[in-house]
Design a protein around this motif. Structure first.
Motif, mmCIF file in Angstrom:
data_model
loop_
_atom_site.group_PDB
_atom_site.id
_atom_site.type_symbol
_atom_site.label_atom_id
_atom_site.label_comp_id
_atom_site.label_asym_id
_atom_site.label_seq_id
_atom_site.Cartn_x
_atom_site.Cartn_y
_atom_site.Cartn_z
ATOM 1 N N PHE A 105 -4.190 -7.044 11.719
ATOM 2 C CA PHE A 105 -4.009 -5.633 12.367
ATOM 3 C C PHE A 105 -3.837 -4.560 11.444
ATOM 4 O O PHE A 105 -4.756 -3.597 11.633
ATOM 5 C CB PHE A 105 -2.531 -5.649 12.973
ATOM 6 N N GLU A 106 -3.578 -4.560 10.169
ATOM 7 C CA GLU A 106 -3.369 -3.675 9.149
ATOM 8 C C GLU A 106 -4.928 -3.362 8.727
ATOM 9 O O GLU A 106 -5.325 -2.365 8.461
ATOM 10 C CB GLU A 106 -2.486 -4.053 7.928
ATOM 11 N N GLU A 109 -6.340 -1.290 11.208
ATOM 12 C CA GLU A 109 -5.582 0.058 11.026
ATOM 13 C C GLU A 109 -6.083 0.765 10.054
ATOM 14 O O GLU A 109 -6.367 2.291 10.263
ATOM 15 C CB GLU A 109 -4.094 -0.323 11.128
ATOM 16 N N VAL A 110 -6.314 0.203 8.757
ATOM 17 C CA VAL A 110 -6.656 1.059 7.732
ATOM 18 C C VAL A 110 -8.285 1.607 8.105
ATOM 19 O O VAL A 110 -8.436 2.645 7.460
ATOM 20 C CB VAL A 110 -6.909 -0.008 6.443
ATOM 21 N N SER A 111 -9.000 0.891 8.592
ATOM 22 C CA SER A 111 -10.372 1.381 9.259
ATOM 23 C C SER A 111 -10.245 2.511 10.368
ATOM 24 O O SER A 111 -11.450 3.036 10.722
ATOM 25 C CB SER A 111 -11.171 0.348 9.452
ATOM 26 N N TYR A 112 -9.313 2.552 10.939
ATOM 27 C CA TYR A 112 -9.081 3.411 12.003
ATOM 28 C C TYR A 112 -9.461 4.940 11.172
ATOM 29 O O TYR A 112 -8.991 5.365 10.392
ATOM 30 C CB TYR A 112 -8.030 3.566 12.808
ATOM 31 N N LYS B 225 0.868 4.460 5.293
ATOM 32 C CA LYS B 225 -0.661 3.710 5.070
ATOM 33 C C LYS B 225 -1.441 4.103 3.731
ATOM 34 O O LYS B 225 -1.828 3.240 3.394
ATOM 35 C CB LYS B 225 -1.552 4.625 6.165
ATOM 36 N N ARG B 228 -0.568 1.251 1.672
ATOM 37 C CA ARG B 228 -1.691 0.108 1.955
ATOM 38 C C ARG B 228 -2.817 0.217 1.408
ATOM 39 O O ARG B 228 -3.741 -0.717 0.801
ATOM 40 C CB ARG B 228 -1.636 -0.131 3.635
ATOM 41 N N ILE B 229 -3.343 1.710 1.426
ATOM 42 C CA ILE B 229 -4.749 2.012 0.898
ATOM 43 C C ILE B 229 -4.680 1.668 -0.550
ATOM 44 O O ILE B 229 -5.537 0.973 -1.012
ATOM 45 C CB ILE B 229 -5.089 3.407 1.214
ATOM 46 N N SER B 243 -14.928 2.268 4.129
ATOM 47 C CA SER B 243 -14.062 2.575 5.212
ATOM 48 C C SER B 243 -13.910 3.983 5.357
ATOM 49 O O SER B 243 -13.228 4.534 6.411
ATOM 50 C CB SER B 243 -12.556 1.798 5.127
ATOM 51 N N TYR B 245 -12.712 6.280 2.773
ATOM 52 C CA TYR B 245 -11.938 7.067 1.888
ATOM 53 C C TYR B 245 -12.411 7.312 0.671
ATOM 54 O O TYR B 245 -13.294 6.625 -0.004
ATOM 55 C CB TYR B 245 -10.611 5.893 1.671
ATOM 56 N N TYR B 390 3.381 -6.216 13.480
ATOM 57 C CA TYR B 390 2.962 -5.523 14.686
ATOM 58 C C TYR B 390 3.326 -6.624 15.917
ATOM 59 O O TYR B 390 3.110 -7.546 15.859
ATOM 60 C CB TYR B 390 1.524 -5.367 14.585
#
Lengths: 252, 395
Positions: A105-106, A109-112, B225, B228-229, B243, B245, B390
């Protein structure tokens, strides 16, 4: 630059006179080709022909020495990698490169395509639009059941699909896949071909691949590269029967 | 709603860890230690600020800086300059040939205050500078390095060189900086004598308060987020870049964040210890800071606090009895950590203490809430903000 100026407006991607030289060695040499919208193009060719380098040049990983890459009328050679992504070009690498510590999922999500600046990433909230987009893509790439698993737990084939999913969620106009079925089982190959067919309903896809069976399954047109140049181009039947291609690549 | 979720956090496992640290620092240590020892703990804590920054920068984002002492020192020097100016009134320095300037300037035949000292008459400017100067330098270094894709060992070496350069600069420019002695004989902060036991106790509590602010700031970053990045960037920089960034911007951000924490720590160090000198900011000091972080656990901001406390306490204890052995003990400690438990104390805690905790938590659950479903029990037990799982029912 042998090719005359094209009316690049009609093409989604127009590569013209593209050359890159590494210490004098021309990995890609005055290459030109054009992609129509919603086309599946496969690039084949012997090792060292410069196939992967072409993808590197389009996505900005490698900078071109000369030549132009026009994507939807926009010149890509001057842009940075993340700007190229934002203009609608997605790239999958040869070895699956997913974020192993994050869940499926993450990863998606990071690529969203939202919250890509530092501030944006700090303020980013997981809202229903994000969840819906992730669920949607997860269904397409056959990973709905493992959304909460860390990506490290996935099989090789699933990782390849996840990376394709990470591109899909960016909603790119052009998807570039480098050997998407390498190392996959026969069943996984079939599923991947099926996946690509779904994807191409609303994407243009540029694939580098060796597996001729798979190429035949998916390609609209095939470009054969040899020593940095286009050797032959056309339908799979056309290139298969082209004596030059048989000579350098397919063998007799 | 907001209130109840805050309460929930406090009784969650993560909340309890923060409460335990707060209890240790606010209740236990002040009650059991005398003023002198408590001040030493405060000094150790100022290094914890640097260690938290290193967790974010090195542990999460994979950017190893061997020059965090630079930012610690800049924060500390900014505060020291303010305090020194306050101590150098014309009356207090009447015996100098130029009264009203810091004593070391007078000794070095300076006859007027250098221009860059002038703004440090203002306390609000000083507070801004404590964070602003380190962040600005980190920003410039970040732009120069990360946009050119300098990373890994090369970046570490460059930061170390910067630490060496700054030390040499400060020692060489004795008239402007106080040289190798540093800026000493600091007395009052806006008229408040910081040398008394009472003032030092108050400063200790300010330090603890600031530490928790920084912990919460770091926690916020790591749970968004953005966090996480940073982790993703560490493992698959290319994938993050493709992606969409701008990887360099994220690296610059986290490096600046670490510099800001270090600057705050440095300023508090000056206040608690009463002077600032180049020996706290050079290569050796900077590498020690990395060891605090590594020992505590480079992936855990709370671990970093314990790492800074324990290594410094050990250093003081060891140096009091066997001063010549400490460097060897420190070296052995670092090698030990890297070889035996690369995730430091936090890693050990996770693999040995947490399983015990799980048992206790489970038992409590079954006693207090026998009707709780398996699912809710699991949710509390496996609480971890990073893996905020999730589940489809959320939507």
């Amino acid at each position: 630059m042998s090719t005359a100026k094209s009316i690049s407006g009609d093409f989604l991607l127009a590569v013209e006179g593209l050359t890159v030289s590494f210490d004098g060695f021309k990995a890609v040499d005055d290459l030109s080709f054009y992609l129509d919208p919603r086309e599946i193009r496969v690039i084949i060719g012997p090792n060292g022909a410069g196939k992967t380098t072409v993808l590197d040049l389009i996505c900005g990983k490698t900078k071109a020495t000369t030549g132009s890459i026009k994507f939807a009328g926009k010149e890509l050679t001057k842009l940075k990698e993340h700007q190229i992504v934002h203009s609608g070009v997605g790239r999958k690498f040869q070895t699956p490169s997913v974020f192993e510590d994050l869940t499926v999922f993450e990863n998606l999500e990071v690529s969203y395509p939202q919250g890509h600046s530092v501030i944006g990433a700090l303020a980013f909230k997981r809202d229903t639009a994000v969840i819906e987009a992730v669920e949607d893509v997860a269904k397409t790439i056959f990973l709905t059941d493992v959304l909460n698993e860390p990506a490290a737990m996935l099989s090789h084939g699933q990782k390849q699909w996840l990376e394709i999913g990470m591109l899909l969620i960016q909603k790119p106009a052009l998807l570039m896949l480098d050997e998407p079925v390498a190392g996959m089982s026969v069943a996984e190959r079939k599923k991947t071909a099926e996946l690509l067919r779904v994807i191409t309903k609303d994407h243009t896809v540029l694939v580098v691949e060796h597996d001729m069976q798979f190429v035949g399954d998916i390609a609209d047109r095939v470009t054969v590269m040899h020593q940095g140049k286009v050797l032959s181009e056309g339908s799979i039947e056309h290139v298969k029967s082209d004596p030059k291609v048989i000579e350098v690549y397919l063998g007799h | 709603m907001k209130h109840s979720s805050l309460m929930k956090w406090f009784v969650s496992r993560e909340g309890l860890y923060y409460l335990a640290l707060a209890f240790l620092l606010v209740v236990l240590l002040p009650l059991t230690l005398d003023s002198f020892r408590l001040n030493m703990v405060g000094k150790y804590l100022t290094y914890a600020f640097v260690a938290i920054g290193l967790v974010m920068c090195w542990g999460k984002a994979g950017i190893l800086s061997l020059g965090q002492g630079v930012f610690f020192g800049l924060g500390g020097y900014c505060m020291a300059m303010f305090l020194k100016l306050e101590a150098s009134t014309p009356e207090a320095t009447a015996i100098q040939s130029t009264p009203g300037i810091p004593d070391f300037m007078d000794w070095n035949q300076l006859t007027e205050l250098p221009w860059f000292w002038e703004p440090f008459h203002s306390f609000s400017f000083t507070l801004l500078a404590v964070i602003g100067v380190p962040v600005l330098l980190a920003f410039v270094i970040g732009i120069a390095m990360f946009t050119r894709r300098v990373g890994g060992v090369y970046f570490a070496i460059i930061t170390q060189a910067i630490a060496a350069v700054l030390t040499i600069l400060i020692i060489g420019q004795q008239g402007y900086t106080g040289g190798v002695n540093g800026i000493t004989d600091l007395q009052t902060l806006m008229g408040w004598d910081i040398r008394t036991d009472e003032a030092r106790n108050i400063l200790y509590f300010i330090c603890v308060g600031m530490l928790f602010l920084c912990l919460f700031a770091a926690r916020l970053v790591q749970n968004r987020k953005l966090g996480r990045i940073l982790v993703a960037m560490n493992a698959q920089e290319m994938r993050v870049r493709f992606s969409g960034y701008d990887v360099a911007a994220f690296k610059i951000f986290v490096f600046c964040l670490a510099a800001a924490f270090a600057g705050i720590g440095g300023a508090l160090f000056t206040l608690l210890v009463g002077f600032m000198s180049p020996s706290f900011i050079g290569i050796v000091a900077s590498i020690e800071m990395v060891i605090f972080c590594a020992l505590g656990g480079r992936l855990s901001i709370l671990g970093a606090v314990y790492g800074a406390l324990l290594v410094n306490a050990a250093k003081s204890g060891f140096s009091e009895s066997f001063p010549e052995l400490w460097p060897f003990a420190m070296g052995a400690l670092f090698i030990g950590v890297v070889l035996a438990f690369p995730d430091g104390l936090a890693g050990l805690y996770k693999s040995y203490v947490m399983p015990l905790e799980n048992k206790v938590f489970k038992r409590n659950k079954s006693k207090t809430a026998p009707v709780a479903t398996r699912q809710t029990a699991e949710k509390v037990d496996d609480y971890s903000p990073m893996n905020d799982t999730y589940s489809p029912e959320k939507s």
